[in-house]
Design a protein around this motif. Structure first.
Motif, short mmCIF file in Angstrom:
data_model
loop_
_atom_site.label_atom_id
_atom_site.label_comp_id
_atom_site.label_asym_id
_atom_site.label_seq_id
_atom_site.Cartn_x
_atom_site.Cartn_y
_atom_site.Cartn_z
N UNK A 1 0.85 -1.19 0.00
CA UNK A 1 0.00 0.00 0.00
C UNK A 1 0.89 1.24 0.00
N UNK A 2 0.52 2.20 -0.80
CA UNK A 2 1.32 3.42 -0.88
C UNK A 2 1.15 4.23 0.39
N UNK A 3 2.19 4.96 0.71
CA UNK A 3 2.16 5.80 1.90
C UNK A 3 2.52 7.21 1.54
N UNK A 4 2.05 8.14 2.37
CA UNK A 4 2.39 9.56 2.23
C UNK A 4 3.22 9.96 3.43
N UNK A 5 4.27 10.71 3.18
CA UNK A 5 5.15 11.11 4.28
C UNK A 5 4.55 12.28 5.01
N UNK A 6 4.39 12.13 6.30
CA UNK A 6 3.84 13.17 7.13
C UNK A 6 4.95 14.06 7.65
N UNK A 7 4.60 15.22 8.24
CA UNK A 7 5.62 16.08 8.79
C UNK A 7 6.27 15.47 10.00
N UNK A 8 7.32 16.13 10.45
CA UNK A 8 8.06 15.65 11.62
C UNK A 8 7.10 15.44 12.79
N UNK A 9 7.26 14.30 13.47
CA UNK A 9 6.47 14.07 14.67
C UNK A 9 5.23 13.26 14.44
N UNK A 10 4.95 12.83 13.19
CA UNK A 10 3.78 12.02 12.93
C UNK A 10 4.22 10.77 12.17
N UNK A 11 3.44 9.73 12.26
CA UNK A 11 3.76 8.49 11.59
C UNK A 11 3.33 8.55 10.12
N UNK A 12 3.98 7.72 9.26
CA UNK A 12 3.53 7.66 7.88
C UNK A 12 2.06 7.26 7.82
N UNK A 13 1.33 7.92 6.94
CA UNK A 13 -0.10 7.72 6.86
C UNK A 13 -0.45 7.06 5.55
N UNK A 14 -1.26 6.01 5.59
CA UNK A 14 -1.64 5.29 4.39
C UNK A 14 -2.56 6.13 3.53
N UNK A 15 -2.62 5.76 2.24
CA UNK A 15 -3.52 6.46 1.33
C UNK A 15 -4.96 6.35 1.76
N UNK A 16 -5.31 5.24 2.39
CA UNK A 16 -6.70 5.06 2.83
C UNK A 16 -7.03 6.05 3.94
N UNK A 17 -6.10 6.28 4.85
CA UNK A 17 -6.33 7.24 5.93
C UNK A 17 -6.43 8.65 5.36
N UNK A 18 -5.55 8.97 4.39
CA UNK A 18 -5.61 10.28 3.75
C UNK A 18 -6.96 10.49 3.08
N UNK A 19 -7.45 9.44 2.43
CA UNK A 19 -8.75 9.53 1.77
C UNK A 19 -9.87 9.73 2.79
N UNK A 20 -9.74 9.03 3.93
CA UNK A 20 -10.73 9.18 4.99
C UNK A 20 -10.75 10.62 5.52
N UNK A 21 -9.56 11.19 5.72
CA UNK A 21 -9.49 12.55 6.24
C UNK A 21 -10.04 13.55 5.23
N UNK A 22 -9.71 13.35 3.95
CA UNK A 22 -10.23 14.24 2.92
C UNK A 22 -11.75 14.14 2.84
N UNK A 23 -12.25 12.92 2.88
CA UNK A 23 -13.71 12.73 2.86
C UNK A 23 -14.38 13.33 4.08
N UNK A 24 -13.73 13.19 5.23
CA UNK A 24 -14.28 13.78 6.45
C UNK A 24 -14.34 15.29 6.38
N UNK A 25 -13.30 15.90 5.80
CA UNK A 25 -13.29 17.36 5.66
C UNK A 25 -14.38 17.81 4.70
N UNK A 26 -14.56 17.05 3.61
CA UNK A 26 -15.64 17.37 2.67
C UNK A 26 -17.01 17.22 3.34
N UNK A 27 -17.16 16.19 4.16
CA UNK A 27 -18.43 15.99 4.87
C UNK A 27 -18.68 17.13 5.85
N UNK A 28 -17.63 17.59 6.52
CA UNK A 28 -17.78 18.74 7.41
C UNK A 28 -18.22 19.98 6.64
#
Length: 346
Positions: free
Chosen positions: A1-28
């Protein structure tokens, strides 16, 4: 699974989590639009759908249409102020690493209010823009004062010391405010209604007055996201990674002060929004400020609009100021945080 590099102090985040966060922001965002429409449609006066659509198109021929037309700037204003308070609270918690940080609890709101009162009572302020500048100055001076007091002694600025310093400052400044107002019956009535905190009576002219300060605060705050992630690691580690700790903390704090000061000048000190929103958003997206700050802005806007609508409904034919509603919601939330969480660094 592809990963996206997060800023210092956070763990690498999967594309699925990124999609979840983007969808959550759109829902908000969609939820916020729905709350805006609810705010326009619901109030102390019942209106028909035809009147709502007519008012949205610019018609004000009937009393119902005029009532809806008044709610439009009020809704926009509530969204801007709620976003400002949500963002400022999130940044204050990040800068101080204090889960209890909030413009109200740290006394920043009270300092802004005291500055406005002194300017009004002692210096005869009459120009609207001077209220905004004075409130921002008062918020900034208070923030520096509280942080300085909380930094004294062994251990530096711990969350508990900052909370105690903020609470003491808030009480002291509230007493000073009352002392300034008591001899001035000519301004006491207007000040009491402003001190409660509300968005009623908002106009497009008033929005245009504070909008530049809010936009500047929004931009500075969002640009501080990566710096706040570095500060979350601790000053020593952030400095070791090449971060200018003082500049990072000062930049982020400037954004929070602009937002808090402008919001307080415009609608009075509204408490607990900046406390509740960051905690709720962390449950959704974690501690990465690149996501946390946009979530806080949308959530703060929605929370304040919803509180304003509730205040109109539960006290018909009158209404409760939004500051009272947020206090009823926020006080139990504050007690829950103190009981359920250890007051330590984020």
């Amino acid at each position: 699974m592809s990963t996206a590099t997060n800023p210092v102090g956070t763990r690498p985040t999967s594309g699925r989590v990124q999609l979840f966060r983007t969808g959550g922001l759109a829902l908000l965002g969609v939820t916020l639009l729905g709350l805006c429409f609810l705010s326009v449609a619901v109030g102390t006066r019942s209106v028909a759908w035809s009147d709502i659509w007519a008012a949205l198109s610019g018609q004000t021929e009937t009393i119902a249409q005029a009532a809806v037309a008044v709610r439009i700037p009020r809704t926009i204003f509530a969204a801007l102020v709620g976003a400002a308070l949500g963002l400022s609270g999130t940044i204050m918690q990040g800068v101080t690493r204090n889960p209890l940080a909030d413009p109200g609890i740290l006394g920043v709101n009270t300092g802004a209010a005291l500055a406005v009162v002194i300017g009004l009572a002692w210096f005869g302020m009459t120009m609207a823009h001077t209220f905004v500048w004075t409130a921002i100055l008062g918020a900034g001076v208070t923030a520096v004062f509280v942080y300085t007091i909380g930094s004294l002694g062994r251990g530096g600025a711990t969350p508990l010391k900052l909370a105690l310093a903020g609470a003491a400052t808030s009480v002291a400044f509230s007493c000073f405010t009352i002392a300034v107002i008591l001899p001035r019956n000519d301004i006491a009535g207007g000040f009491r209604s402003w001190q409660i905190g509300g968005v009623g009576g908002a106009t497009f002219d008033g929005i245009r007055l504070v909008l530049p300060f809010l936009l500047a605060g929004f931009v500075i705050s969002l640009l501080s996201a990566r710096k706040l992630n570095s500060l979350a690691l601790g000053d020593d580690l952030a400095a070791g990674l090449g971060e200018n700790v003082a500049l990072a903390r000062g930049m982020a704090a400037l954004g929070a002060i602009l937002l808090c000061g402008a919001a307080t000048a415009a609608c009075g000190p509204i408490g607990f929004v900046g406390l509740m929103v960051p905690h709720l958003c962390r449950l959704l997206v974690g501690v990465d400020h690149r996501w946390l700050l946009p979530y806080a802005a949308f959530s703060g806007a929605g929370l304040l609009i919803l509180a304003d609508v509730v205040g109109r409904i539960i006290a018909r034919p009158s209404e409760l100021a939004v500051g009272i509603v947020t206090a009823f919601i926020g006080a139990p939330f504050f007690i829950w945080i103190v009981r359920r969480q250890r007051v330590r660094e984020l």
